[in-house]
Design an enzyme around this catalytic site. Structure first.
Site, PDB file in Angstrom:
ATOM      1  N   ALA A 170       0.826  -1.204   0.000  1.00 35.40           N
ATOM      2  CA  ALA A 170       0.000   0.000   0.000  1.00 35.40           C
ATOM      3  C   ALA A 170       0.865   1.260   0.000  1.00 35.40           C
ATOM      4  CB  ALA A 170      -0.933  -0.007   1.208  1.00 35.40           C
ATOM      5  N   ILE A 218      10.047   4.820   8.036  1.00 36.36           N
ATOM      6  CA  ILE A 218       9.299   3.647   7.585  1.00 36.36           C
ATOM      7  C   ILE A 218       8.892   3.755   6.119  1.00 36.36           C
ATOM      8  CG2 ILE A 218       7.171   2.315   7.890  1.00 36.36           C
ATOM      9  CD1 ILE A 218       7.336   2.981  10.880  1.00 36.36           C
ATOM     10  N   ASP A 246       9.886   2.575   0.772  1.00 41.81           N
ATOM     11  CA  ASP A 246       8.784   2.300  -0.139  1.00 41.81           C
ATOM     12  C   ASP A 246       8.628   3.411  -1.169  1.00 41.81           C
ATOM     13  OD1 ASP A 246       8.147  -0.124   1.132  1.00 41.81           O
ATOM     14  OD2 ASP A 246       6.945   0.921   2.635  1.00 41.81           O
TER      15      ASP A 246
END
Length: 288
Positions: free
Chosen positions: A51, A233, A237
């Site tokens: 996601a 985090i 991504d």
């Protein structure tokens, strides 16, 4: 402006992978085994490597497609809404009876983290009903079953990229199908078969990133210095999505790495695992 200034944006990136609710406790420092650290701040936010990458791709290019699974619960509905509001096509996200995936995240004052993942619905991800656009790029990770990732790789007809995280032995047939593997330096050390892979991008945190071809370092780019780190985090991504989009838009390896590094730098300044990002063209121009 002419295409010589701005690269042509590729077709929407299809991302297959995990969708999680991140429950994050931010404290001054991470606890040692058996220790309790007080004074933390709790928050819940959308997450999951799949996601996160789909949202980053949508924010960078205006659209992306997500293949995954969530539960028929409030968390699942919340995560679907978050993805859709960012510009992600969620029509290939399955709603299943399992609970939505959850990640328990500890973050310290420097943005470093420890994560425990409860996969839940991510264990039910399947590609049987997913449509992979002809010739379109696909990005996967290893937070869903690797056999499912292999099936996606075999069905995808265009550029196939794998973010090999978490670090696991990679099925040989999957590695052979990868046009690009993306890892951090720790994962690169833990997956020795990557030394012979055709193309591997490796991130080194504050030392930038590099691309290896069959183990030979053929391109690199320095990191963008960041003085205030809110959360690391989502940075990896965001880097993954940016690198695939940059390469698909026709940038050479070094420039694509530089643009992806700039995206990652913006991501660590944001406390969210799905950080706000500017269009990819901004980072391309900033790194010329």
């Amino acid at each position: 402006m002419s295409s010589s200034v701005h690269p042509a944006m590729p077709a929407p990136l299809t991302v297959m992978g995990s969708i999680n609710l991140d429950i994050t406790a931010t404290a001054s420092r991470l606890p040692t085994p058996g220790e309790t650290v007080g004074g933390a701040v709790l928050r819940q936010q959308p997450g999951g490597k799949g996601a996160n990458q789909a949202v980053a791709a949508a924010r960078l290019s205006g659209a992306s497609r997500m293949v995954g699974a969530v539960g028929r619960d409030e968390a699942g509905r919340t995560l679907l809404t978050a993805m859709a509001s960012a510009g992600v096509d969620i029509s290939h996200v399955a709603r299943v009876d399992s609970a939505t995936g959850t990640a328990l995240v500890l973050v310290d004052g420097e943005g470093e983290n420890q994560i425990v993942v409860c996969p839940g619905a991510n264990a039910d991800v399947a590609v049987a009903d997913a449509a992979f656009p002809e010739g379109g790029a696909v990005l996967c990770q290893l937070e869903v079953d690797q056999q499912v990732v292999l099936e996606a790789a075999q069905r995808a007809s265009g550029f196939f990229a794998l973010n090999a995280a978490p670090a696991l032995p990679i099925i040989p047939e999957l590695l052979e199908r990868c046009d690009l593997v993306i890892v951090n330096e720790t994962e690169y050390e833990l997956i020795p078969e990557l030394r012979q892979a055709p193309l591997v991008a490796v991130t080194y945190g504050g030392e930038g990133s590099a691309i290896f071809e069959h183990g030979d370092r053929i391109a690199e780019a320095p990191a963008v210095r960041v003085t205030e780190i809110a959360n690391t985090i989502g940075a990896g991504d965001a880097f993954c999505a940016a690198l695939v989009l940059a390469l698909q838009s026709g940038l050479d390896y070094a420039h694509a790495l530089a643009a992806a590094n700039a995206v990652g730098a913006d991501a660590v300044r944001d406390a969210s695992s799905q950080p706000a990002l500017k269009p990819l063209e901004h980072y391309v121009e900033a790194t010329r």
